[in-house]
Design an enzyme around this catalytic site. Sequence first.
Site, PDB file in Angstrom:
ATOM      1  N   LYS A 197       0.827  -1.227   0.000  1.00  0.00           N
ATOM      2  CA  LYS A 197       0.000   0.000   0.000  1.00  0.00           C
ATOM      3  C   LYS A 197       0.858   1.272   0.000  1.00  0.00           C
ATOM      4  CE  LYS A 197      -3.318  -3.046   0.808  1.00  0.00           C
ATOM      5  NZ  LYS A 197      -4.334  -3.560  -0.064  1.00  0.00           N
TER       6      LYS A 197
HETATM    7  C1  LIG Z   1      -5.179  -4.759   0.841  1.00  0.00           C
HETATM    8  C2  LIG Z   1      -6.642  -4.658   0.867  1.00  0.00           C
HETATM    9  C3  LIG Z   1      -7.396  -5.050   1.982  1.00  0.00           C
HETATM   10  C4  LIG Z   1      -6.818  -5.829   3.121  1.00  0.00           C
HETATM   11  O1  LIG Z   1      -5.848  -5.181   3.831  1.00  0.00           O
HETATM   12  P1  LIG Z   1      -5.045  -5.976   4.978  1.00  0.00           P
HETATM   13  O2  LIG Z   1      -4.339  -4.863   5.698  1.00  0.00           O
HETATM   14  O3  LIG Z   1      -4.110  -6.898   4.249  1.00  0.00           O
HETATM   15  O4  LIG Z   1      -6.011  -6.685   5.826  1.00  0.00           O
HETATM   16  C5  LIG Z   1      -8.745  -4.796   1.995  1.00  0.00           C
HETATM   17  N1  LIG Z   1      -9.350  -4.223   0.947  1.00  0.00           N
HETATM   18  C6  LIG Z   1      -8.672  -3.871  -0.160  1.00  0.00           C
HETATM   19  C7  LIG Z   1      -9.426  -3.232  -1.284  1.00  0.00           C
HETATM   20  C8  LIG Z   1      -7.303  -4.106  -0.247  1.00  0.00           C
HETATM   21  O5  LIG Z   1      -6.642  -3.817  -1.378  1.00  0.00           O
END
Ligand SMILES: *Cc1c(COP(=O)(O)O)cnc(C)c1O
Length: 403
Positions: A197
Amino acid sequence: MLIPFSLPLIDDDVIAEVNDALVNTGWLTTGPKVRLFEEELSRMTDRPVVCVNSWTSGAMLVLRWFGVGPGDEVIIPAYTYSATALCAMNLGATVVMVDASDDFTIATEQIRAAITERTKAIIPVDVAGWPADYDGIRDVLDAPDVRAMFTPASERQAKLGRILVLSDAAHSIGSTYHRRPNGQWADVTVFSFHSVKNITTGEGGAVILNLPAPFDNDAERLFLRTFSLNGQTKSAFEKNQSGGWRYDIIDQGLKANMPDLLAAIGLSQIRKYAKELLPDRRRKFELYQAAFADDSWAILPPYRDAERESSAHLYMLRIAGADEARRDAIIQHLADAGIGVNVHYIPMAMLTLFRERGYKIGDYPKTYELYANEITLPLYNVLTEAAIAEVIAGVRAAVEDTA
Ligand SMILES: *Cc1c(COP(=O)(O)O)cnc(C)c1O
């Protein structure tokens, strides 16, 4: 040159901050670094913040806080990562999927038909960093007949008096909507700091509180902090202060707190996010956008309009007229050239778990259409301009070779 799809930013500042946690504070789990990271997030969003150990656990914490469980329904877009569904399914709730619109976010005009008297929450997703239609969604939820249908089954549900808007902002830290920062558009917003992210802690997340009156967001923040620590009124750090040993367990919470060691990574990134890291991402996004603007086969992703600006999390290119087989052939060409790309997302209704639960891709035609010709290109801070030029040339060649 090998170009990976994604790489985290691990620079001298990250190393110095982690080193400080290890050497100077000597504290590994939730403590001073998490508090500082929360303060930075709170400054950015102008709202109370609780850090957690993932988006998924943060969303589960919020749904449990609201009293969502077996027999309840949660509305989600059909076009998202599976965590959006699993946070509700793991609490025993049923997810009701709604098709996407052309900009990849949930189709507002189809939400009304998905609402029943069991609906407790909706989780719009800001796909690639592009904000969902929050005004339109609130209009649907605030319609008198929809409010009348809402049947509260917990104190907090009665207090809100309508369906909860929980934003999946895993991609959209730093996006703006009506010039307001993310964290202020939904009742509750959850960020992800997973490794891929915009800001990362390796694994992590944050819950941002923007509940309407009569909720007291600061009080709810304190509760959620406790709720994320097994319902324990003091963290180990607080108990470690002299004379602070006594604690209580006040509710059946989850274990979802963020460790200090991980907060240190995010802390060094967030300090330069608005001025350096986010503008750098946007500049790189715009290089792709400018390059493909004149290619007749390119369907460019949404990026900026009068109301919204994206956090440029993913560059989601679509190839006009391509079917899945040709899209896959383009990806193979790129892989052969050493260029890592991805597809966001295989629709949940095409994945085993969801098919076995009765979801059918035929019910979500726009989601399928968006997926079938989508290719996500590399986009991250440590990606060089030379690499971007190579990706652009590689995509053009692959598209021509498969025409
Ligand atoms: C990465 C992601 C998540 C999950 O995030 P985590 O921190 O890995 O639990 C949820 N929704 C979307 C759209 C994502 O891209």
